[in-house]
Design a protein around this motif. Structure first.
Motif, short mmCIF file in Angstrom:
data_model
loop_
_atom_site.label_atom_id
_atom_site.label_comp_id
_atom_site.label_asym_id
_atom_site.label_seq_id
_atom_site.Cartn_x
_atom_site.Cartn_y
_atom_site.Cartn_z
N TYR A 199 5.66 -49.23 34.55
CA TYR A 199 5.36 -48.47 33.54
C TYR A 199 5.95 -48.90 32.24
O TYR A 199 7.09 -49.47 32.35
CB TYR A 199 5.97 -46.97 33.81
CG TYR A 199 5.14 -46.17 34.72
CD1 TYR A 199 4.23 -45.22 34.34
CD2 TYR A 199 5.03 -46.47 35.99
CE1 TYR A 199 3.47 -44.59 35.21
CE2 TYR A 199 4.31 -45.71 37.02
CZ TYR A 199 3.77 -44.46 36.43
OH TYR A 199 2.82 -43.71 37.23
N VAL A 200 5.37 -48.86 31.29
CA VAL A 200 5.83 -48.81 29.66
C VAL A 200 6.39 -47.53 29.47
O VAL A 200 5.72 -46.63 29.66
CB VAL A 200 4.94 -49.49 28.74
CG1 VAL A 200 5.57 -49.30 27.41
CG2 VAL A 200 4.62 -50.85 29.13
N ALA A 201 7.54 -47.20 28.93
CA ALA A 201 8.15 -46.21 28.30
C ALA A 201 8.46 -46.50 26.84
O ALA A 201 9.13 -47.13 26.56
CB ALA A 201 9.46 -45.77 29.04
N THR A 202 7.54 -45.51 26.27
CA THR A 202 7.61 -45.64 24.64
C THR A 202 7.64 -44.27 23.96
O THR A 202 7.78 -43.27 24.48
CB THR A 202 6.27 -46.28 24.17
OG1 THR A 202 6.61 -46.67 22.96
CG2 THR A 202 5.37 -45.51 24.25
N PHE A 226 -5.37 -51.44 27.64
CA PHE A 226 -5.38 -52.52 28.36
C PHE A 226 -5.30 -52.11 29.84
O PHE A 226 -5.33 -53.09 30.75
CB PHE A 226 -4.43 -53.83 28.23
CG PHE A 226 -2.86 -53.46 28.16
CD1 PHE A 226 -2.39 -53.40 29.53
CD2 PHE A 226 -2.19 -53.49 27.12
CE1 PHE A 226 -1.19 -53.29 29.80
CE2 PHE A 226 -0.78 -53.16 27.43
CZ PHE A 226 -0.16 -53.18 28.55
N GLY A 227 -5.29 -51.06 30.19
CA GLY A 227 -5.33 -50.37 31.71
C GLY A 227 -3.80 -50.48 32.33
O GLY A 227 -3.66 -50.14 33.45
N GLY A 228 -2.88 -50.38 31.53
CA GLY A 228 -1.43 -50.01 31.99
C GLY A 228 -1.12 -48.84 32.02
O GLY A 228 -1.49 -48.13 31.54
N LYS A 229 0.17 -48.62 32.91
CA LYS A 229 0.64 -47.22 32.98
C LYS A 229 1.68 -47.08 31.94
O LYS A 229 2.56 -47.91 31.77
CB LYS A 229 1.22 -47.07 34.42
CG LYS A 229 0.12 -47.00 35.64
CD LYS A 229 0.75 -46.76 36.91
CE LYS A 229 -0.19 -46.81 37.92
NZ LYS A 229 0.27 -46.33 39.14
N VAL A 230 1.77 -45.93 31.33
CA VAL A 230 2.85 -45.76 30.24
C VAL A 230 3.11 -44.20 30.24
O VAL A 230 2.44 -43.20 30.76
CB VAL A 230 1.99 -46.04 28.83
CG1 VAL A 230 0.46 -45.40 28.68
CG2 VAL A 230 3.04 -45.92 27.53
N VAL A 231 4.48 -43.93 29.74
CA VAL A 231 5.00 -42.72 29.75
C VAL A 231 5.53 -42.70 28.37
O VAL A 231 6.18 -43.37 27.76
CB VAL A 231 5.70 -42.33 30.86
CG1 VAL A 231 6.97 -43.39 30.78
CG2 VAL A 231 6.47 -41.05 30.89
N MET A 232 5.45 -41.38 27.81
CA MET A 232 5.89 -41.15 26.25
C MET A 232 7.35 -40.72 26.43
O MET A 232 7.54 -39.42 27.53
CB MET A 232 4.93 -40.27 25.70
CG MET A 232 5.55 -40.12 24.26
SD MET A 232 5.20 -41.46 23.16
CE MET A 232 3.55 -41.02 22.74
N THR A 233 8.29 -40.81 25.87
CA THR A 233 9.73 -40.41 25.93
C THR A 233 10.18 -40.11 24.49
O THR A 233 9.41 -40.32 23.62
CB THR A 233 10.56 -41.58 26.65
OG1 THR A 233 10.41 -42.69 25.69
CG2 THR A 233 10.20 -41.98 28.10
#
Length: 257
Positions: free
Chosen positions: A45-48, A60-67
């Motif tokens: 996951y990307v954490a941004t 681009f189809g990646g998993k991401v979570v908002m922080t």
């Protein structure tokens, strides 16, 4: 063991604002990091804290979570991300969002450190070579580390460690196996939660190295060894060099074909 890779990515950067979205070889830097991690770990996951990065990762189809935008370190951001994602993970791997050329072997090496039941945190070190100039060792932006006989970190410093007494400084590179710290980390999940509750320590404040907070509080950091040099993107000039490096690599691949 179950591993999850978290890639903290902020838009704000003093030296290079928006660098996760900077294009490198036709892809955003953050996409290149994500793709490297996915080659090794089942979950990534990307954490941004920025909607632009969030949208780009989803695109681009990646998993991401908002922080939260209020975190003081990437470690704090990762802890929030893990809490939001949920799941029963044994180890959390922290991959810097500005390391588009992180290698599969480096991630595997840091994960293997947890085969030792005493490992609470793991990171990487790369030996300096005798051919490198002394200036590489003296660079305060390139932290050094020393380990004990079982491979656990004794100390990290921006200074040269150890000091070689009685040897001319110009000969140091060939007289001791100095080690450069590579900023890839992994933590047992419960340890990650514990270390994010700690206040900043005196050693951390002195050297501006977060890992000293963990050492000063008694946590054990296992150090895996890599022979691969990382190419981080800290400035626009770094991006230009990375672009040239990528072109040469691609041209070399076509030549072999």
């Amino acid at each position: 063991m179950k591993y999850i890779g978290i890639i903290p990515a902020r838009y704000a950067s003093t030296r290079f604002p928006g660098k996760p979205l900077a294009m490198l070889g036709g892809k955003p830097v953050i996409q290149r990091v994500y793709e490297q991690v996915k080659k090794v770990l089942d979950e990534a996951y990307v954490a941004t804290d920025d909607q632009r990065i969030f949208n780009a990762v989803e695109a681009f189809g990646g998993k991401v979570v908002m922080t939260s935008p209020n975190h003081k370190s990437g470690t704090d951001r990762i802890e929030e991300a893990v809490q939001k994602i949920g799941g029963d993970y044994d180890v959390v791997v922290n991959i810097q969002g500005d390391e588009p050329f992180i290698q599969q072997s480096q991630i595997e090496t840091v994960c293997r450190c947890f085969e030792d039941a005493n490992t609470q945190i793991a990171t990487l070190g790369k030996p300096f070579t005798a051919e490198q100039p002394l200036s590489a060792l003296e660079n305060p932006n390139s932290p050094k580390l020393v380990v004990d006989n079982r491979g656990y970190a004794l100390y990290f410093s921006r200074s040269i460690i150890p000091f070689l007494r009685g040897i001319d400084r110009e000969q140091w590179m060939g007289k001791f196996p100095f080690m450069k710290h590579i900023g890839l980390y992994a933590y047992r999940t419960e340890v990650l939660h514990e270390i994010t509750q700690l206040p900043q320590s005196s050693l951390e404040l002195a050297e501006s190295l977060e890992q000293l907070r963990w050492l000063q509080n008694g946590y054990r950091i296992k150090v895996g060894t890599t022979e691969i040099e990382t190419v981080g993107i800290d400035t626009p000039e770094d991006l230009e060099r990375a672009e040239e490096w990528l072109k040469k690599k691609e041209e070399g691949g076509r030549t072999k074909e």
